[in-house]
Design an enzyme around this catalytic site. Structure first.
Site, PDB file in Angstrom:
ATOM      1  N   CYS A  60      40.586  33.868  41.844  1.00  0.00           N
ATOM      2  CA  CYS A  60      42.378  34.560  42.549  1.00  0.00           C
ATOM      3  C   CYS A  60      42.606  36.424  42.432  1.00  0.00           C
ATOM      4  O   CYS A  60      41.532  37.083  41.759  1.00  0.00           O
ATOM      5  CB  CYS A  60      43.042  34.121  42.022  1.00  0.00           C
ATOM      6  SG  CYS A  60      43.656  34.275  40.623  1.00  0.00           S
ATOM      7  N   ALA A  63      42.597  37.088  38.952  1.00  0.00           N
ATOM      8  CA  ALA A  63      41.749  37.078  38.436  1.00  0.00           C
ATOM      9  C   ALA A  63      40.541  38.093  38.110  1.00  0.00           C
ATOM     10  O   ALA A  63      40.188  39.265  37.571  1.00  0.00           O
ATOM     11  CB  ALA A  63      40.434  36.166  38.605  1.00  0.00           C
ATOM     12  N   ARG A  94      35.547  36.541  28.607  1.00  0.00           N
ATOM     13  CA  ARG A  94      34.950  37.722  30.078  1.00  0.00           C
ATOM     14  C   ARG A  94      33.898  38.590  28.650  1.00  0.00           C
ATOM     15  O   ARG A  94      33.063  38.898  29.270  1.00  0.00           O
ATOM     16  CB  ARG A  94      35.461  38.473  31.425  1.00  0.00           C
ATOM     17  CG  ARG A  94      35.797  37.725  32.048  1.00  0.00           C
ATOM     18  CD  ARG A  94      36.101  38.679  33.337  1.00  0.00           C
ATOM     19  NE  ARG A  94      35.838  40.116  33.940  1.00  0.00           N
ATOM     20  CZ  ARG A  94      34.574  40.425  34.534  1.00  0.00           C
ATOM     21  NH1 ARG A  94      33.833  39.077  34.738  1.00  0.00           N
ATOM     22  NH2 ARG A  94      33.940  41.661  35.000  1.00  0.00           N
ATOM     23  N   HIS A 193      41.226  43.030  42.692  1.00  0.00           N
ATOM     24  CA  HIS A 193      40.442  44.398  42.450  1.00  0.00           C
ATOM     25  C   HIS A 193      40.642  46.054  42.744  1.00  0.00           C
ATOM     26  O   HIS A 193      41.513  46.804  41.930  1.00  0.00           O
ATOM     27  CB  HIS A 193      38.951  44.686  42.582  1.00  0.00           C
ATOM     28  CG  HIS A 193      37.894  43.373  42.191  1.00  0.00           C
ATOM     29  ND1 HIS A 193      36.958  42.677  42.683  1.00  0.00           N
ATOM     30  CD2 HIS A 193      38.274  42.837  40.662  1.00  0.00           C
ATOM     31  CE1 HIS A 193      36.244  41.793  42.126  1.00  0.00           C
ATOM     32  NE2 HIS A 193      36.586  41.991  40.971  1.00  0.00           N
TER      33      HIS A 193
END
Lengths: 480, 505
Positions: A60, A63, A94, A193
């Site tokens: 999503c 994230a 990550r 992003h």
């Protein structure tokens, strides 16, 4: 020779997607294409909603904003604002490496959350957020800023995180950045992003915030869109330094607030992950007149090509230095790696399904080792990414956007690749099928894969996966 | 032959001087970093008493908590039912996170669908997402049942699962008689253990069918127990007793499936017909208390049969388990179990002197915290701190009662709702010899130098631990092994360059 036959593949794809309910069938049909080398246009539709109930591999917006863009910046405190889960599941997962003392001057592997309760949903979380930011600043005085990363409820209950952020920023004299990256926004990580890039624009550059002052020179560059998975940005940085360039800022892997602000102070912005940071490079070009350049530091062919492309932006001194380091150091090293691993990997076939960059960027590195790519696809790419993919297509290749697990299962069963590179959710079922797997988001706890040293690790790991002895022992000897 | 090329990865590569020089340069010129002195001073401050007071005054910020959210637990209950697709009604990122989290712990695939709600669903409701979602799930994956839970978004906008499922059936998206269980599992209430409880309650209440006939059989529910070995261990124990039973939610099929060249999404678990028939068993045995509270209340009230809870860890816990099975079924405790008890006691007798007098701090989910605390005291270990994020008042009262029963518990401090940053302050100012906790407790080990014994959930950074049992006498042997042998590893490390570096211990 390509393993994939275009016509047969198209028939197979049709036989798979006809099993969806009608609307899903119509939708999925536009997300898959079999492309040929030299093809000029890719017609794959992308950046559309995933169909409910198919098991998408996507995540999503949160994230994308927290996990990718904001999370790796080491000296700010990223608060996951909302219930406990989102921050918990994305905690330290990550592998964005950083140097620093965690809990003192760096906070990358910490989980800060407002741990929303029912009363906060009912009465709103702004008052609590205000106090929480004060507490964070008091307990971690060496932080260089804070971010507020919204989870789903925040946008639904109408909290004003911008007002709180402004107020606390003024009070503590540090940037506090509100980021409305609620998971229900958009169709994938990609909007996260974009939203995160926009917050960098609005809350750093538009406010003319400054980083550490440094002595400017003609070779100053910034490297963005590298998240330092397993040390990627460090081996990339090494190449740029070997070329004689001066890295004044990197983002967001092992990055700091200061560097983030200083990206705009470079002569050239070099961007690795185009998908997640192109927004900010376009903006910087517009506002500060700083050009940006995409490059690819996966595998010898692209590393050398990219080095030359970057050197072209500078004078002869840099160009000469670049040629010298390629000829004297890199090429001989690459030759050694390729001569060790290519004989073990030549003719093997791989499928890839990753995020927004690696499905194309890693293809040449596989080709350098003699590995054919049968299928590649993206979780959250846009049209320009698919267009850019064609440049790397060496053989008939199936291109899939937002592949569902159902499609993946069918592709694996039909084509039985020697390697599938994708994410943690896909790993174990692939291995159950007896097909070797590498996680291509986290580098499967290895890395770096970028840069010169990174290629050696990449080659070693792909050989380790494809030629692992265990895959020869899948069948019990008494079963024919 | 040319000399083989040596490849360094991240574990050693960045120790090279050419990299450390680069790091120093970056820090000095571009990072606007604090000075080394400032960092050292601040680090020391964060480990002190003054900081601890400040840290414990914190009311709103939660740092490194020891809990996850409800739907995670709901999926775990669902994955233990045969042929069942776990389904998350909400944003798709939630399902991606739950699946990743479980994959990282179990090293297994974890199927679950989402109906991918986005902005338009926020305005109009998520019903259309569910209709298409159920349609696709039914057509593509052909499950025997769907178990639906909710995440934040659908809870905040107030979606009504009961209605949506009913409508989906009326519209023919799924057949009218297709089994569905649904549970509201808001992430802003409780933690993953409550999500487990809510889904378990939905499974037994929505699928279970009470007929009035009472069968000579017991139900067993393990709770949010992520040790897959425990599901096999309880079945083995019940087999030794010769008891007829239904294990409600048994993830040992789906989360420990064989690699044989063919991936199967559904590998087994509690049969649907058994789930249906569960209300007609003569009793239910629960091996966790805090992850089954609502379910227990429902069973006692609606099924009207005896429901017994035991905490099956260590000596007393395992004794309680065996006696409970005997009591509920009327069977004798088998000789084989008595022998296992004897072997367990034998092993403790051989090794407890490495544990006795050492001090331990623990973090875990509530039921595990109780079991591990008591077992450590049974070995003679002193309890220093027990810290949970998802503890309740009841839990606090229970564990304090148990601590009071042992001399080893007299100095223990209990925290029901704190986080691992509080824990860091506690361990830095009042250290114990060992920490027992999950993977994230390795950060406590780094910051305080106290060795970690990995027991709990999640365990991301070690392989296989979840495959072993931890309950009963044989499970106790594994706990003993992890505790004693970590102490011995640590003893070796400490004595390596002294005369005490013994070969026989």
């Amino acid at each position: 020779m390509s393993t994939i036959d275009k016509k047969q593949a198209e028939e197979f794809i049709e036989s798979v997607i006809t099993q969806y309910e009608e609307k899903t069938y119509k939708d999925r049909k536009t997300h898959i294409e079999v492309v040929e080398p030299g093809q000029e246009k890719c017609a794959v539709k992308s950046n559309r909603k995933s169909r409910p109930g198919v098991i998408t591999m996507r995540g999503c917006a949160y994230a994308g904003a927290k996990g990718v863009v904001w999370g790796p910046i080491k000296d700010i405190i990223n608060v996951s604002h909302g219930p406990v889960g989102c921050g918990q599941y994305s905690w330290s997962s990550r592998r964005n490496y950083y140097n620093g003392t965690t809990g003192v001057d760096s906070f990358g592997t910490m989980q800060f959350t407002s741990d929303f309760q029912e009363k906060d949903i009912v009465f709103g979380g702004d008052a609590m957020l205000r106090e929480l930011l004060r507490e964070a600043n008091q307990l971690f005085p060496l932080n260089r800023g804070l971010s507020v990363l919204s989870e789903c409820p925040i946008g639904l209950i109408g909290d004003d995180i911008e007002a709180v952020s402004r107020e606390i920023s003024k009070e503590i004299g540090k940037p506090v950045i509100p980021c409305r990256c609620e998971g229900f926004r958009g169709v994938s990580q990609s909007l996260g992003h974009h939203i995160a890039n926009d917050t960098i624009r609005d809350w750093i550059y538009e406010k003319d915030l400054e980083g550490q002052k440094f002595e400017k020179g003609p070779y100053d560059v910034a490297l963005i869109g590298d998240y330092n998975i397993g040390g990627d940005i460090w081996s990339s940085r090494k190449i740029l330094e070997d070329m004689g360039l001066n890295l004044v800022a990197q983002s967001t892997g092992d990055s700091t607030f200061s560097e983030l602000a200083n990206v705009a102070q470079a002569k050239v912005v070099l961007i690795h992950c185009y998908r997640s940071m192109n927004y900010i490079s376009r903006y910087i070009e517009e506002k500060y007149n700083v050009p940006w350049l995409e490059f690819n530091f996966f595998g010898p062919t692209q590393i050398i090509k990219s080095m030359r492309k970057i050197a072209e932006m500078f004078d002869d001194k840099i160009k000469e230095k670049t040629e010298k380091v390629i000829a004297e150091k890199y090429q001989p090293y690459f030759d050694k790696i390729v001569s060790k691993f290519k004989p073990r990997l030549e003719g093997k076939k791989a499928m890839l399904f990753v995020g927004g960059l690696r499905p194309r960027h890693t293809m040449p590195a596989f080709h350098d080792l003699g590995v054919e790519i049968m299928l590649t696809g993206y979780e959250f790419a846009h049209g320009d990414d698919y267009q850019r993919t064609l440049e790397y297509v060496n053989e008939t290749t199936i291109i899939v956007d937002d592949m569902s697990e159902f499609e993946m299962d069918n592709f694996l069963e039909k084509y039985k690749p020697d390697l599938f590179g994708s994410g943690i959710k896909e790993k174990y079922q692939t291995q159950k099928s007896g097909i070797p797997f590498r996680q291509m988001h986290s580098w499967d706890y290895s890395g770096p894969y970028h840069g010169v040293e990174g290629f050696a690790v990449f080659a070693r790991d792909m050989d380790m996966a494809i030629n692992g002895s265990v895959w020869k022992n899948i069948k019990a000897p008494w079963k024919a | 032959m040319s000399k083989d090329i040596k490849i360094k990865d991240h574990i050693t590569l960045f120790n090279d001087e050419r990299f450390s020089e680069m790091f120093d340069r970056k820090r000095e010129l571009y990072e606007n970093a604090a000075t080394k002195e400032e960092v050292a001073k601040t680090l020391e401050w964060t480990l002190g008493e003054e900081y601890k007071d400040l840290n414990f005054k914190r009311e709103h910020l939660v740092i490194n908590p020891l809990k996850s959210c409800q739907p995670l637990g709901a999926l775990y209950a669902a994955i233990g039912i045969d042929d069942t697709m776990p389904y998350v009604h909400g944003s798709q990122g939630c399902a991606a996170y739950f699946r990743s989290h479980f994959c990282r712990h179990f090293k297994e695939p974890f199927p679950a669908v989402s109906d991918s709600m986005t902005e338009d669903a926020a305005v109009f409701g998520g019903h259309n997402n569910m209709y298409v979602g159920l349609d696709n799930v039914y057509k593509l994956y052909k499950p025997g049942m769907v178990a639906i839970c909710t995440s934040c978004m659908s809870e905040v906008i107030g979606d009504d699962l009961n209605n949506f499922v009913k409508n989906a059936k009326e519209q023919g998206k799924i057949p009218a008689d297709f089994p569905t269980a649904y549970a509201h599992t808001p992430s802003f209430v409780g933690s993953h253990i409550n999500g487990y409880d809510n889904m378990m309650l939905s499974l037994v209440s929505q699928i279970g069918e009470k007929t009035g006939e009472v069968k000579d059989r017991i139900n067993v529910i393990l709770g949010f127990d992520t040790y897959i070995g425990n599901f096999r261990e309880i079945k083995r124990i019940l087999g030794l007793f010769g008891v007829d039973y239904i294990l409600i939610s048994d993830p040992s099929y789906n989360l420990d499936s064989p690699t044989d060249g063919h991936y199967k999404m559904f590998n087994g678990g509690t049969k649907l017909e058994d789930l249906k028939d569960a209300p007609n068993s003569k009793a239910t045995l629960l091996l966790q208390k805090y992850s089954t509270a609502k379910t227990r209340e429902y069973m006692e009230k609606e099924w009207g049969h005896p429901v017994k809870v035991v905490n099956p860890f260590g000596i007393k816990g395992s004794d309680d388990l065996m006696m409970a099975i005997a009591e509920l079924t009327g069977k004798e405790i088998p000789t084989e179990i008595e022998n296992e008890r004897g072997r367990f006691i034998d092993a403790i007798g051989d090794s407890y002197f490495w544990v006795h007098g050492k001090s331990f701090s623990l973090n875990a989910d509530p039921d595990y915290a109780i079991g591990l605390t008591r077992f450590v005291m049974e070995l003679g270990g002193d309890i220093k701190h027990v810290l949970l994020t998802n503890g309740s008042k009841d839990w606090e009262a229970e564990i304090k009662g148990i601590l009071a029963e042992y001399p080893q518990g007299k100095d223990a401090e209990v925290y029901a709702n704190k986080d691992m940053w509080h824990f860091r302050s506690l361990l830095a100012t009042d250290p114990s010899d060992f920490i027992i906790g999950n993977t994230f407790a390795k950060y406590l080990m780094r910051d305080t130098g106290i060795p970690l014994i990995r027991i709990g959930f999640p365990l991301f950074d070690r392989q296989f631990l979840h495959r072993y049992p931890t309950i009963g006498y044989m499970g106790g042997l594994n706990l003993l092994n992890w505790i004693v042998n970590t102490i011995l590893d640590e003893t070796d490390r400490k004595t390596m360059y002294t005369t005490s570096y013994d070969v026989i211990r």
